[in-house]
Design a protein around this motif. Structure first.
Motif, short mmCIF file in Angstrom:
data_model
loop_
_atom_site.label_atom_id
_atom_site.label_comp_id
_atom_site.label_asym_id
_atom_site.label_seq_id
_atom_site.Cartn_x
_atom_site.Cartn_y
_atom_site.Cartn_z
N CYS A 180 0.81 -1.22 0.00
CA CYS A 180 0.00 0.00 0.00
C CYS A 180 0.84 1.27 0.00
O CYS A 180 0.34 2.36 0.32
CB CYS A 180 -0.96 0.00 1.18
SG CYS A 180 -0.16 -0.15 2.80
N ALA A 181 2.12 1.18 -0.36
CA ALA A 181 2.98 2.37 -0.39
C ALA A 181 2.53 3.33 -1.48
O ALA A 181 1.82 2.96 -2.42
CB ALA A 181 4.42 1.95 -0.63
N ASN A 186 0.32 7.06 3.21
CA ASN A 186 1.53 6.26 3.42
C ASN A 186 2.67 6.82 2.57
O ASN A 186 3.19 6.14 1.70
CB ASN A 186 1.23 4.80 3.04
CG ASN A 186 2.32 3.84 3.49
OD1 ASN A 186 3.48 4.22 3.60
ND2 ASN A 186 1.95 2.61 3.74
N GLU A 187 3.01 8.06 2.81
CA GLU A 187 4.12 8.65 2.06
C GLU A 187 5.45 8.10 2.58
O GLU A 187 5.56 7.66 3.72
CB GLU A 187 4.12 10.18 2.22
CG GLU A 187 2.89 10.85 1.61
CD GLU A 187 2.79 10.66 0.12
OE1 GLU A 187 3.82 10.42 -0.54
OE2 GLU A 187 1.66 10.74 -0.41
N ARG A 189 8.85 7.74 4.25
CA ARG A 189 9.47 8.44 5.38
C ARG A 189 10.97 8.56 5.13
O ARG A 189 11.79 7.98 5.83
CB ARG A 189 9.20 7.68 6.68
CG ARG A 189 7.73 7.64 7.05
CD ARG A 189 7.49 7.05 8.42
NE ARG A 189 7.87 5.64 8.47
CZ ARG A 189 8.93 5.18 9.11
NH1 ARG A 189 9.74 6.00 9.72
NH2 ARG A 189 9.19 3.89 9.13
N HIS A 245 9.60 3.26 -4.04
CA HIS A 245 9.20 2.85 -2.71
C HIS A 245 9.98 1.61 -2.27
O HIS A 245 10.30 1.46 -1.08
CB HIS A 245 7.70 2.59 -2.67
CG HIS A 245 6.90 3.82 -2.98
ND1 HIS A 245 6.09 3.92 -4.09
CD2 HIS A 245 6.80 5.01 -2.33
CE1 HIS A 245 5.53 5.11 -4.11
NE2 HIS A 245 5.94 5.79 -3.07
N SER A 359 5.84 -1.50 2.48
CA SER A 359 5.17 -0.25 2.82
C SER A 359 5.71 0.25 4.15
O SER A 359 6.12 -0.55 4.99
CB SER A 359 3.65 -0.45 2.94
OG SER A 359 3.12 -1.09 1.79
N PHE A 361 5.08 2.50 7.71
CA PHE A 361 4.02 2.97 8.60
C PHE A 361 4.66 3.60 9.84
O PHE A 361 5.84 3.38 10.12
CB PHE A 361 3.09 1.82 9.01
CG PHE A 361 3.77 0.71 9.77
CD1 PHE A 361 3.89 0.74 11.16
CD2 PHE A 361 4.30 -0.40 9.09
CE1 PHE A 361 4.52 -0.28 11.86
CE2 PHE A 361 4.93 -1.44 9.78
CZ PHE A 361 5.04 -1.37 11.17
N GLU A 362 3.88 4.39 10.53
CA GLU A 362 4.37 5.03 11.75
C GLU A 362 4.04 4.12 12.93
O GLU A 362 2.87 3.93 13.25
CB GLU A 362 3.71 6.39 11.94
CG GLU A 362 4.16 7.45 10.95
CD GLU A 362 5.61 7.86 11.14
OE1 GLU A 362 6.17 7.58 12.22
OE2 GLU A 362 6.19 8.44 10.20
#
Length: 423
Positions: A180-181, A186-187, A189, A245, A359, A361-362
């Motif tokens: 899902c990137a 979901n920018e 990082r 990505h 992907s 995620f935080e």
């Protein structure tokens, strides 16, 4: 690959599989002469914009590929084909997906790299759907009805325009492989990624080709007197998502003994293609399995005589769980945790590779734990496959595999806990 001349001359009578790539602008009517045998039809790489309205005459047709053709709409006639289970229209110009174009027994749908902004709610009626590939489109939402597809295991929605990941998606009972990137929620990082060396193209002595995947080509090269591997990305959208990505995830993963490290990036490739430099892996390492087949759909294919000792199986399980726990701690979901992406020496030493579906995620956000628990199911599938090929009983490991496969997803452990049990 066959030719149109062979088809017209009747030389392909009785064919089960047909592949034509010869600049077709119209569907050859001679294909209908194969109606009693044809099961797989590949018309990719032509100039087709439509399919005949009586395509359902190919009553045994199970699989159709029409990628790299200028279709602007998924043909409605596909929904009338009685045996069709796999549909591939990658890199066309599709904007519209009519509800009537979805076959009743659809298992695998590939619509990567098109211009689709919306999916029909009727996709929720595809009860057999296991694999859905939608990366590189213009989707701003997923139909809530997709939650009814309880058999869905692999979903590719990278590089779209989704502002959020729906809660119902993370609760799907069998979803295990998610990319899902490249969506607004979901920018990349990049600020959190460790610094790596910038390696000029002229610093490398490119040697022979080592292999090729969906996203790029790997060559052996010499850097500072040492053999290394150079992966040059093809620069196009893959079924998993964008090479940009993948590179960000590879770099962001940092160092871990069960991951392939990144030595540097190449900023000045002659064709301006993105590229990474990595260590040359031990030649004793081989892919643990082959990728899924048309028949297996979401499950890897192992050699028929493949067997694992208890020690080898435990070594693989511990190594991959350790790698996954490390990735999740960095806020990275691998997205493609499969045996075919694991390099194995045959004695339990295993390395996880291929970040094409990764992907970011935080950690600590509302959906972080749910994303991790999706990947835990993928690990459960891996354990299940390894245990099927192990002569030892290993009841505790079987119990652990069942915990990873639990429904609902929230009942599954996280990798940190799994690793503690394995060790």
């Amino acid at each position: 690959m066959q030719t149109l001349e062979q088809l017209r001359a009747g030389e392909l009578a009785g064919a089960v599989r047909l592949q034509l790539r010869c600049g077709l602008t119209e569907f050859p009517r001679e294909i209908f002469e194969l109606a009693d045998t044809l099961e797989i039809l590949d018309l990719s790489g032509n100039a087709l914009a439509s399919l005949p309205g009586d395509l359902q005459r190919l009553h045994r047709l199970r699989i159709i590929f029409c990628s790299d053709n200028p279709f602007t709409e998924l043909p409605e006639v596909l929904g009338r084909c009685p045996a069709l289970t796999m549909v591939g229209f990658k890199a066309c110009e599709i904007k519209t997906v009519p509800a009537t174009a979805l076959p009743a027994h659809l298992r695998w749908l590939i619509l990567t790299d098109n211009h689709i902004e919306q999916l029909p709610a009727e996709i929720g009626r595809c009860n057999d759907l296991q694999k859905l590939m939608l990366s590189g489109n213009r989707l701003r939402a997923l139909p809530p009805e997709l939650a009814n597809c309880s058999k869905l295991e692999l979903l590719r929605i990278a590089s779209n325009r989704l502002p959020e990941l729906p809660e119902w998606l993370l609760a799907m009972p069998r979803l295990a492989w998610l990319a899902c990137a490249g969506n607004p929620f979901n920018e990349m990082r990049t600020a959190a990624s460790p610094q790596v060396r910038s390696i000029g193209w002229n610093e490398l002595q490119i040697q022979h080709k080592l292999g090729e995947g969906a996203s790029g080509i790997i060559h052996q090269a010499i850097l500072d007197g040492t053999s290394v591997a150079v992966k040059v990305y093809k620069g196009a959208m893959t079924s998993d998502g964008s090479p940009a990505h993948e590179m960000a995830a590879c770099i962001g993963a940092g160092r871990h003994p069960k991951l392939i490290p990144v030595l540097g990036t190449i900023p000045d490739h002659p064709e301006r293609l993105p590229a990474l430099v990595m260590p040359l892996m031990d030649p004793s390492l081989r892919n643990l399995a082959g990728p899924p087949s048309f028949a297996s759909c979401t499950r890897d294919v192992y050699p028929e005589d493949q067997k694992f000792s208890a020690a080898t199986l435990l070594g693989i399980a511990r190594g991959i769980a350790s790698a996954a726990a490390h990735l999740h701690a960095q806020g990275i979901m691998h997205g493609d945790l499969y045996a075919h992406n694991i390099l194995n020496c045959g004695k339990g030493n295993a390395v996880l590779g291929d970040f094409g579906g990764a992907s970011m995620f935080e950690p600590g956000t509302a959906y972080a734990a749910a994303l991790q628990q999706l990947e835990v199911r993928a690990f459960g599938c891996l354990l299940e496959e390894l245990l099927e090929r192990c002569d030892a009983q290993l009841p505790q490991l079987r119990k652990l595999a069942l915990e990873c496969l639990q429904q609902p997803p929230l009942a599954r452990p996280l990798f940190a806990g799994l690793l503690a049990q394995l060790e």
